[in-house]
Design a protein around this motif. Structure first.
Motif, PDB file in Angstrom:
ATOM      1  N   GLY A   1       0.794  -1.224   0.000  1.00 34.35           N
ATOM      2  CA  GLY A   1       0.000   0.000   0.000  1.00 34.35           C
ATOM      3  C   GLY A   1       0.823   1.269   0.000  1.00 34.35           C
TER       4      GLY A   1
ATOM      5  N   ILE B   1       3.308   2.551  -6.927  1.00 34.43           N
ATOM      6  CA  ILE B   1       2.655   2.091  -5.708  1.00 34.43           C
ATOM      7  C   ILE B   1       3.078   0.640  -5.460  1.00 34.43           C
ATOM      8  CG2 ILE B   1       0.385   1.653  -4.676  1.00 34.43           C
ATOM      9  CD1 ILE B   1       0.335   4.418  -5.379  1.00 34.43           C
ATOM     10  N   PHE B   2       3.246   0.285  -4.217  1.00 36.14           N
ATOM     11  CA  PHE B   2       3.528  -1.106  -3.884  1.00 36.14           C
ATOM     12  C   PHE B   2       2.217  -1.819  -3.539  1.00 36.14           C
ATOM     13  CE2 PHE B   2       7.446   1.224  -2.895  1.00 36.14           C
ATOM     14  CZ  PHE B   2       8.303   0.573  -3.750  1.00 36.14           C
ATOM     15  N   HIS B   3       1.801  -2.708  -4.446  1.00 33.04           N
ATOM     16  CA  HIS B   3       0.566  -3.468  -4.245  1.00 33.04           C
ATOM     17  C   HIS B   3       0.765  -4.496  -3.132  1.00 33.04           C
ATOM     18  CE1 HIS B   3      -3.087  -5.684  -5.676  1.00 33.04           C
ATOM     19  NE2 HIS B   3      -2.404  -6.710  -5.199  1.00 33.04           N
TER      20      HIS B   3
ATOM     21  N   ILE C   1       5.181  -6.619  -5.412  1.00 33.82           N
ATOM     22  CA  ILE C   1       4.549  -6.227  -6.674  1.00 33.82           C
ATOM     23  C   ILE C   1       4.371  -4.714  -6.631  1.00 33.82           C
ATOM     24  CG2 ILE C   1       2.555  -6.429  -8.199  1.00 33.82           C
ATOM     25  CD1 ILE C   1       1.917  -9.086  -7.088  1.00 33.82           C
TER      26      ILE C   1
ATOM     27  N   GLY D   1      -3.079   6.749  -4.930  1.00 36.38           N
ATOM     28  CA  GLY D   1      -2.386   6.186  -3.771  1.00 36.38           C
ATOM     29  C   GLY D   1      -3.303   5.470  -2.794  1.00 36.38           C
TER      30      GLY D   1
ATOM     31  N   SER E   1      -6.304   2.655  -1.599  1.00 37.02           N
ATOM     32  CA  SER E   1      -6.456   1.229  -1.837  1.00 37.02           C
ATOM     33  C   SER E   1      -7.908   0.809  -1.611  1.00 37.02           C
ATOM     34  CB  SER E   1      -5.532   0.431  -0.923  1.00 37.02           C
ATOM     35  OG  SER E   1      -5.906   0.582   0.424  1.00 37.02           O
TER      36      SER E   1
ATOM     37  N   ILE F   1      -4.888  -1.315  -5.500  1.00 32.84           N
ATOM     38  CA  ILE F   1      -4.379   0.026  -5.187  1.00 32.84           C
ATOM     39  C   ILE F   1      -4.723   0.938  -6.356  1.00 32.84           C
ATOM     40  CG2 ILE F   1      -2.263   1.320  -4.742  1.00 32.84           C
ATOM     41  CD1 ILE F   1      -2.319  -0.710  -2.711  1.00 32.84           C
TER      42      ILE F   1
ATOM     43  N   HIS G   1      -3.354   3.614  -8.541  1.00 30.65           N
ATOM     44  CA  HIS G   1      -2.097   4.286  -8.926  1.00 30.65           C
ATOM     45  C   HIS G   1      -2.356   5.746  -9.285  1.00 30.65           C
ATOM     46  CE1 HIS G   1       1.900   4.453 -11.041  1.00 30.65           C
ATOM     47  NE2 HIS G   1       1.245   5.346 -11.754  1.00 30.65           N
TER      48      HIS G   1
ATOM     49  N   THR H   1      -4.692  -1.452  -9.614  1.00 29.79           N
ATOM     50  CA  THR H   1      -4.334  -2.867  -9.629  1.00 29.79           C
ATOM     51  C   THR H   1      -5.524  -3.669  -9.117  1.00 29.79           C
ATOM     52  OG1 THR H   1      -3.378  -2.802  -7.405  1.00 29.79           O
ATOM     53  CG2 THR H   1      -1.894  -2.329  -9.260  1.00 29.79           C
TER      54      THR H   1
ATOM     55  N   VAL I   1      -1.646 -10.386 -10.196  1.00 29.89           N
ATOM     56  CA  VAL I   1      -2.199  -9.027 -10.105  1.00 29.89           C
ATOM     57  C   VAL I   1      -2.290  -8.419 -11.494  1.00 29.89           C
ATOM     58  CG1 VAL I   1      -1.911  -6.750  -9.080  1.00 29.89           C
ATOM     59  CG2 VAL I   1      -1.223  -8.800  -7.794  1.00 29.89           C
TER      60      VAL I   1
END
Lengths: 167, 167
Positions: free
Chosen positions: A60, A80-82, A91, B60, B62, B80, B82, B93, B103
């Protein structure tokens, strides 16, 4: 000698796959991907100056950084870090300011090879063949290779500062 | 009569594209994508119960939600955002709990057609052909179509409550 980077851009599908082994333990390699103070010392090709706006390597979290070349031209990257799982898997999305709204997604596996060695394996997916081909032609392979060489140099320096079984 | 959903899963590349026109203004359509209290009333096929854990439709942000079928089986979805640009564009995602770490990433355009009408256009990208083909075979098209039909019904109801030029 450094370990080899293996990159493939398979025909007809918008993927880039790469892998790289490192002569350092997975916890050290992961830490160098999480800690902005370390990332700024290795991510990207040599000769560029990196500045991190923010880098929150958690599920997140998001990131943004700038690479500035010797000519003064700046390139912004953000995403963004999923998912982030410690010492294991991440990811993230990836966007280059030069191609706004063209967002790729990359999964990365941190594999413990034993004997203090690690294999990084990544699968990047692009929203079109053109975007993939453009990335493959952008000097990505050279930049990745130099980045991982710098990462090994950095981890070697850190190992000398805090002696351990690492190298 | 409802507008038609157009879906294509092109041969050989891991994409699904779809578009759908709606007889409502872009601001109303966008709001129905942003407000969890509205989303829960239309997203997904008929006959499923939707529960939202969180849904933060901002850059940003989620989301996570659960669809539960009449058989009581629950399906979790998470991801998330983006990018989110109001009344215009979003990239997110998407992960289904049944296929962890697989994903996809989807960009969505909200296009103002004038006369209080909107076109949604989406491009979804999967990490493998198998993942794309599995999604295409999962009843996605029927679920999407029913979801957008429900969205139009919902927007029609909202328009009756607060009369405007919309419909």
């Amino acid at each position: 000698m450094t370990n080899a980077l293996h990159v493939s851009a398979p025909e007809g599908v918008p993927f880039i796959d790469f892998s790289r082994e490192l002569d350092f333990p997975v916890a050290e390699v992961f830490r160098a991907h999480r800690d902005p103070e370390l990332i700024v010392q290795w991510l990207g090709p040599r000769g560029l100056k990196m500045e991190i706006d923010h880098y929150d390597f958690t599920t997140g979290g998001s990131y943004k950084y700038t690479h500035t070349g010797p000519d003064g031209v700046a390139y912004d990257f953000s995403g963004i870090f999923h998912t982030v799982r410690e010492n294991e898997f991440a990811i993230q999305t990836f966007e280059f300011s030069g191609y706004p709204d063209v967002v790729s997604i990359e999964s990365q596996t941190f594999e413990d090879l034993g004997d203090g060695r690690t294999r990084l394996t990544a699968h990047a997916v692009y929203p079109s063949m053109e975007a993939r081909d453009g990335m493959a032609a952008s000097g990505m392979e050279e930049g990745l290779g130099e980045g991982y060489d710098r990462l090994e140099e950095l981890l070697g320096t850190l190992s000398e500062k805090t002696p351990q079984e690492a190298s």
